[in-house]
Design a protein around this motif. Sequence first.
Motif, PDB file in Angstrom:
ATOM      1  N   SER A 303       0.839  -1.195   0.000  1.00  0.00           N
ATOM      2  CA  SER A 303       0.000   0.000   0.000  1.00  0.00           C
ATOM      3  C   SER A 303       0.869   1.237   0.000  1.00  0.00           C
ATOM      4  N   ASP A 304       0.321   2.280  -0.564  1.00  0.00           N
ATOM      5  CA  ASP A 304       1.069   3.527  -0.650  1.00  0.00           C
ATOM      6  C   ASP A 304       0.099   4.698  -0.515  1.00  0.00           C
ATOM      7  N   LYS A 305       0.589   5.761   0.131  1.00  0.00           N
ATOM      8  CA  LYS A 305      -0.266   6.948   0.363  1.00  0.00           C
ATOM      9  C   LYS A 305       0.002   8.019  -0.689  1.00  0.00           C
ATOM     10  N   ASP A 383      -5.917  12.671  -0.421  1.00  0.00           N
ATOM     11  CA  ASP A 383      -5.474  11.794   0.662  1.00  0.00           C
ATOM     12  C   ASP A 383      -5.995  10.372   0.537  1.00  0.00           C
ATOM     13  N   ALA A 385      -5.189   6.320  -0.229  1.00  0.00           N
ATOM     14  CA  ALA A 385      -4.133   5.297  -0.229  1.00  0.00           C
ATOM     15  C   ALA A 385      -4.559   4.225  -1.213  1.00  0.00           C
ATOM     16  N   GLU A 433      -6.714   7.577   3.401  1.00  0.00           N
ATOM     17  CA  GLU A 433      -5.441   7.295   4.056  1.00  0.00           C
ATOM     18  C   GLU A 433      -5.621   6.843   5.504  1.00  0.00           C
ATOM     19  N   GLU A 436      -6.005   3.162   5.805  1.00  0.00           N
ATOM     20  CA  GLU A 436      -5.029   2.312   5.117  1.00  0.00           C
ATOM     21  C   GLU A 436      -4.550   1.132   5.980  1.00  0.00           C
TER      22      GLU A 436
END
Length: 456
Positions: A303-305, A383, A385, A433, A436
């Motif tokens: 996962s990435d924001k 914002d 994710a 986010e 997440e």
Amino acid sequence: MKVVKFGGSSLASGRAVEKVFEIAAADESRKIIVVSAPGKRFPEDEKVTDMLIDCGIYALEKEEVPPKLEKIVERYSRIAAELGLGAEAEEEVRGRLLDTMASGKERPEYFLEKVKACGEDLNARLIAEYFTSRGVEASYVNPGEAGLYVTDEPGNARALPEAYFHLKSLRDRKGIIIFPGFFGYSKLGDVLTFSRSGSDITGSILANGIEAELYENFTDVDAVYSVNPHTVRSPKEIRELTYREMRELSYAGFSVFHDEALIPAYKAGITVNVKNTNNPEAPGTRIVGERDNTNGPVIGIASDKGFCSIYVSKYLMNREIGFGRRILQILEDFGLSYEHTPSGIDDLSIILRQHQFDQAAEEQIAARIKEELEADEVIIEHDLALIMVVGEGMRHNVGTMARASKALAAAKVNIEMINQGSSEVSMMFGVKENDEKRAVKALYEEFFEPARTAVR
Ligand code: ASP
């Protein structure tokens, strides 16, 4: 022949370099050693590359020697002293840094490139000297001399096809080759760097060029984990995964191996073995073309924001020829790249990395889409994710999406967006986010700890 790459954390101190020597010497097929610049010794420490960037910017702004330069000299001289090399090492590092800083400021972008590349270059020279002092035949090889030609894209260079041809002759060199990672040369002779953490890319290009039997990538973890160990404690180690799976995982935050570094190895069918410098006996993770599917549908969750989505709706969008092209043209006019475009009959979402544009650009983009495309609605959401659930096994397993969305629902995570289909090896979920971590944990439990999920 093997190509072996060591990351910055494996080269941060004299003791670390000794370990690198022991690993190289333990297997005589380890022909090319690619090195990064010295990395962090402890969490608050600075990476040499970051210090070089600061120095380069300072030198461009002021006509004086950057104060940080001495800190860099000290990093190398300390490593040299720990390795028992003579005091000349310090003078040599200082001299080369001052030389590099002394010219080329009239082309700031290229000036910064050559300053950045010093981290790897100085390290490779030092390590070659150390290997020689240990009685092993070893030599520093400069990427320009070896023919590692790259595109003229500062900070984002790519190898030119002919580079592979030139690099092949490295096979015939005697002894171990110590090769600096992270940069090559344009056809005009300028130093150009790959994207950050790009020494992985150098290793992969070399492995392809010399037709290596294996590309070993030494870092500071035992394996690639099935999920970020900061999110889930002691996650499962991945023993083997395919290039495609690794590409999807590293795209969304698995930083163990640079995603761009996969292609050259993949094209030549070379297995990449991610291993731990501090535990070289551990098998690590093998990245291969194909693997047996013994682990179920999912191999990893990343996962990435920092994403945002531009949602556009227009009644009968499906009938309008050129709608997609025109919307993407607007993004192109603003120099933006996009990541995903999930779409419906009357709607389209475009997911982008948020850092690429500011509020003013955002407002202009929304206004242009509304006006020029006569969109009914344009909503920009921030914002987000992205969570990637990845696994080759998904193709053969029924119900993976159902399991994933059920797990997210049970964890009270609202799914903002789903993208599945184009890539047969991944599913993408867009969530807020704030959700997440909870989402990743829930998915991990579902796919990797089914017993725990069952008793809840
Ligand atoms: N030293 C460079 C960086 O910090 C490249 C690398 O470490 O692979 O990005």
